[in-house]
Design a protein around this motif. Structure first.
Motif, PDB file in Angstrom:
ATOM      1  N   LEU A 293       1.366   3.629  -5.304  1.00  0.00           N
ATOM      2  CA  LEU A 293       1.525   2.176  -5.390  1.00  0.00           C
ATOM      3  C   LEU A 293       2.851   1.765  -6.036  1.00  0.00           C
ATOM      4  N   LEU A 307       4.435  -6.916  -4.797  1.00  0.00           N
ATOM      5  CA  LEU A 307       3.078  -6.398  -4.669  1.00  0.00           C
ATOM      6  C   LEU A 307       2.346  -6.657  -5.981  1.00  0.00           C
ATOM      7  N   ILE A 309      -0.999  -6.313  -8.046  1.00  0.00           N
ATOM      8  CA  ILE A 309      -2.222  -5.512  -8.058  1.00  0.00           C
ATOM      9  C   ILE A 309      -3.239  -6.162  -8.976  1.00  0.00           C
ATOM     10  N   ILE A 317      -8.710  -0.809  -9.609  1.00  0.00           N
ATOM     11  CA  ILE A 317      -8.028  -1.695  -8.666  1.00  0.00           C
ATOM     12  C   ILE A 317      -9.035  -2.208  -7.638  1.00  0.00           C
ATOM     13  N   ILE A 320      -5.301  -6.474  -3.751  1.00  0.00           N
ATOM     14  CA  ILE A 320      -3.842  -6.504  -3.676  1.00  0.00           C
ATOM     15  C   ILE A 320      -3.422  -7.840  -3.075  1.00  0.00           C
ATOM     16  N   TYR A 322       0.100  -9.929  -1.682  1.00  0.00           N
ATOM     17  CA  TYR A 322       1.499  -9.797  -1.291  1.00  0.00           C
ATOM     18  C   TYR A 322       2.177 -11.165  -1.421  1.00  0.00           C
ATOM     19  N   GLY A 333      -4.529  -8.834   0.655  1.00  0.00           N
ATOM     20  CA  GLY A 333      -4.475  -7.715   1.583  1.00  0.00           C
ATOM     21  C   GLY A 333      -5.475  -7.836   2.714  1.00  0.00           C
ATOM     22  N   ALA A 342      -6.730  -3.254  -0.575  1.00  0.00           N
ATOM     23  CA  ALA A 342      -6.451  -2.343  -1.686  1.00  0.00           C
ATOM     24  C   ALA A 342      -6.950  -0.930  -1.393  1.00  0.00           C
TER      25      ALA A 342
END
Length: 431
Positions: A293, A307, A309, A317, A320, A322, A333, A342
């Motif tokens: 990652l 990115l 997280i 995790i 995710i 963006y 994501g 993720a």
């Protein structure tokens, strides 16, 4: 010169915004046009009352206040008298002749600029039409003033830079290093205006990059119970610091209710091209060897994508996000597809790492085989498996044995041994 127009339904907010700048020394009220007194001789309430009397004449028009900003090139240094003259000419050219207004000079940016606060309700109760005024009348007036006063003309690129000045110059709001409210306001104005997000977590994904968060309060708190929203500064570790500031305290009032309306609107502004750009960037980053990652995040940064997280308290995790700073879009994501969630990205990173390992092992094996062939040795099965008592034992092959730098055996190869001749016994005859 660049002219920017903002319309509002609250004169009080427009005025308070500028007056707060005056209190902190970041602005100065230069003039009160069509007022019975000078600006320096009036209180804030007197300035507001003159404008509110006009708005009371028309209760049907909801948008009854206008806030202009005129931005000059950094190399220009217009005097206060010139700023007063340009302001009066500008208002006259756009149809606001005779309307009372307040002129403020601001000192909180890298270029000279002024703000004009007025109302579009005339003394006869009629409203001045504001439709496309910022795009049409204001731009015509701006060009005529540039020529008349010899100002540096703003082309399309310069207009874009000033209109989007804050995204370029936004600095992370560091607690204790700058006025907290001012820092938060600068980031909020930039992000909410320019980025396309469809939920509060997505908005926070962008704000978090600038050490700010929109907080709805903890479960059972008074803020949560009343659907409130406060903005807070985060330290380097993501901890909330300082005093929370209510959304209603800011000029644009970015409350939860207003943001929820924007979520729906901005969701429609996201296009397939926006999704495709991020997906392509992720695919290329993994293809080029982003094996984890952090490596993937570093590769995406080169394409202008952050990115973000999402982890729980245990460090697991679970998501995710963006953030594309080029197209000003924010996607979870899962919105991009299963391959960009993720879980899938973690699996793809692991697979990329495994494939990279296999590739390196394959290249090493080829290198060893190449050396064997070069020396005329047999290049296959350099190590053989033997079974003894049910256990697999790796026994070195010919190449490894020959290349081993240990002691050489005393016994020579059988082909090099010389045969020992047996002496024939000679038998003497008996005497």
């Amino acid at each position: 010169m660049v002219a920017v127009m903002h319309s509002s339904s609250s004169l009080r907010n427009c005025l308070n915004y500028n007056e707060q700048k005056v209190k902190t020394g970041h602005a100065k009220c230069l003039e009160a046009g069509y007022y019975p007194m000078d600006a320096a001789d009036m209180s804030v309430y007197q300035k507001l009352a003159r404008l509110e009397k006009l708005t009371e004449l028309n209760q049907r028009t909801r948008v009854n206040s206008v806030h202009f900003s005129l931005n000059f090139h950094p190399s220009e240094n217009p005097s206060e008298e010139l700023l007063k003259e340009i302001s009066a000419v500008f208002l006259e050219k756009i149809g606001f002749a005779g309307q009372p207004y307040l002129l403020y000079q601001h000192f909180d940016a890298g270029h000279p600029h002024i703000h004009l606060v007025t109302t579009n309700i005339k003394p006869d109760g009629k409203a001045i039409n504001l439709n496309n005024m910022g795009r049409n009348q204001a731009q015509v007036a701006r060009k005529e003033i540039e020529i008349a006063y010899g100002l540096i003309q703003a082309d399309k690129q310069q207009e874009r830079e000033v209109n989007h000045l804050k995204p370029v110059n936004v600095q992370r709001a560091l607690y204790g290093k700058m006025e907290t409210k001012r820092a938060i306001a600068g980031v909020l104005n930039t992000v909410i205006k320019n980025y396309k997000f469809s939920s509060l977590p997505q908005l926070n994904a962008v704000l978090g990059l600038y050490h700010i968060t929109a907080d709805t309060g903890s479960e059972g708190s008074r803020i949560r119970a009343h659907d409130g929203l406060v903005y807070r500064v985060l330290d380097e570790r993501g901890n909330k610091v300082g005093v929370p500031i209510k959304a209603s305290d800011f000029f644009d009032r970015p409350t939860l209710k207003k943001l929820q309306e924007k979520f729906v609107q901005k969701e429609t502004e996201k296009s397939p091209e926006h999704r495709s750009r991020i997906k392509t960037a992720v695919d290329l980053a993994l293809l080029r060897g982003g094996t984890d990652l952090p490596g993937l995040a570093e590769a995406l940064k080169k394409s202008g994508i952050d990115l973000v997280i999402r982890q729980n308290a245990d460090g697991l995790i679970y998501g995710i996000t963006y953030v594309d700073h080029v197209k000003k879009t924010v996607f979870n994501g899962s919105e991009l597809g299963k391959d960009y969630s993720a879980k899938a990205v973690l699996e793809r990173c692991a697979k990329t790492a495994a494939d990279e390992g296999k590739k390196q092992n394959g290249e090493a094996e080829k290198l060893g085989q190449g050396r064997a062939v070069k020396h005329g040795w047999q290049s296959v099965n350099t190590a053989q498996n033997f079974t003894s008592e049910g256990k697999n034992i790796m026994v070195p092959g010919v190449v490894e044995t020959l290349l081993e730098p240990g002691e050489q055996p005393d016994v020579m190869d059988w082909q090099l041994k010389r045969k020992k001749r047996k002496k024939k016994r000679q038998y003497l005859p008996p005497v």
